[in-house]
Design an enzyme around this catalytic site. Structure first.
Site, short mmCIF file in Angstrom:
data_model
loop_
_atom_site.label_atom_id
_atom_site.label_comp_id
_atom_site.label_asym_id
_atom_site.label_seq_id
_atom_site.Cartn_x
_atom_site.Cartn_y
_atom_site.Cartn_z
N LYS A 15 0.81 -1.22 0.00
CA LYS A 15 0.00 0.00 0.00
C LYS A 15 0.85 1.28 0.00
O LYS A 15 0.34 2.35 -0.32
CB LYS A 15 -0.92 0.01 1.21
CG LYS A 15 -1.89 -1.17 1.28
CD LYS A 15 -2.81 -1.21 0.07
CE LYS A 15 -3.82 -2.35 0.18
NZ LYS A 15 -4.72 -2.40 -0.99
N LYS A 74 1.50 5.32 -5.12
CA LYS A 74 2.06 3.98 -5.31
C LYS A 74 2.90 3.94 -6.58
O LYS A 74 3.98 3.34 -6.62
CB LYS A 74 0.94 2.93 -5.37
CG LYS A 74 0.13 2.82 -4.10
CD LYS A 74 -1.11 1.96 -4.34
CE LYS A 74 -2.06 2.06 -3.15
NZ LYS A 74 -3.38 1.48 -3.44
N GLU A 165 -5.72 -1.85 -10.95
CA GLU A 165 -6.72 -1.69 -12.00
C GLU A 165 -7.41 -0.33 -11.91
O GLU A 165 -8.16 0.04 -12.81
CB GLU A 165 -7.76 -2.80 -11.93
CG GLU A 165 -7.23 -4.17 -12.34
CD GLU A 165 -8.32 -5.23 -12.36
OE1 GLU A 165 -8.35 -6.03 -13.31
OE2 GLU A 165 -9.15 -5.25 -11.41
#
Length: 217
Positions: A15, A74, A165
């Site tokens: 994360k 990220k 995604e």
């Protein structure tokens, strides 16, 4: 517990990445080989991989996460980011390119074997293209086989990974010029080493028990 089970349990979705920790080049080359040799139905290999190793490259990819801002850091803080792309068509030129490579790699004993491979692959391609009308979905499923190979391989190499995604595929296709190459972005994977602030690194893995997952006949 086997080593493989350990590696599967060790792998998790990162994360938060440590922005100053970089993956050594030899490990990046290992990951490239894993993607190169991923399995695909009838060896169709309907994929292409965009590897971002620079801040500029990662920033380009991050443009596609404007509506998914939780994914932006990220991508920006990862050591490397890979965009797994899927072909928009399985045309005859690609089928013949595959056949040419297989011949160069010594997979055919004779011309009959070569023609048989071409006929078989063409049969399944045409079945998905014309009868089932799900060619794009079929090709993308092969790309996700490569994703699974990449994620487990990253665990073997002690690399943290995050499959993503949550991005605007149309934007990413535009930024990377994918549509002009006959490709579309299917999934993004951020790779690197987790930051101490990564809460998910400290949580136990949770999966349904095997008694629920398996039926033995």
């Amino acid at each position: 517990m086997t080593d493989l089970t350990y590696l599967a349990k060790k792998r998790y979705t990162t994360k938060a990445f440590a922005p100053n920790k970089k993956i050594p080049q030899d490990k990046i080359e290992d990951l490239q080989s894993l993607l190169q040799f991923s399995p695909s139905s009838v060896n169709s290999q309907p994929w292409h991989f965009v590897l971002a190793a620079t801040d500029e490259g990662k920033a380009k990819i991050a443009e596609s996460t404007a509506d998914y801002s939780f994914n932006t850091p990220k991508i920006l803080n990862a050591s490397h980011v890979i965009v797994l792309c899927t072909r928009n068509n399985m045309d005859e030129a690609h089928l013949l390119r595959l056949l040419e490579q297989e011949e160069a790699d010594g997979r055919f004993a004779d011309e009959n074997a070569k023609q048989g491979q071409h006929n078989g692959r063409s049969f399944f391609t045409n079945m998905h293209k014309f009868e089932l009308k799900d060619l794009q979905h079929w090709m993308e499923k092969q790309t996700y086989l490569a994703l699974g190979t990449l994620l487990l391989g990253a665990s073997v190499l002690d690399i943290d990974a995050t499959p993503i995604e949550g991005f605007d595929a149309s934007k990413l296709n535009q930024v990377l010029g994918l549509r002009e190459q006959g490709l579309t972005a299917s999934v993004v994977v951020a790779l690197g080493y987790h930051d101490e602030s990564d809460f998910n690194a400290k949580l136990p893995k949770s999966r349904l028990p095997q008694e629920e997952l398996f039926t033995k006949i």
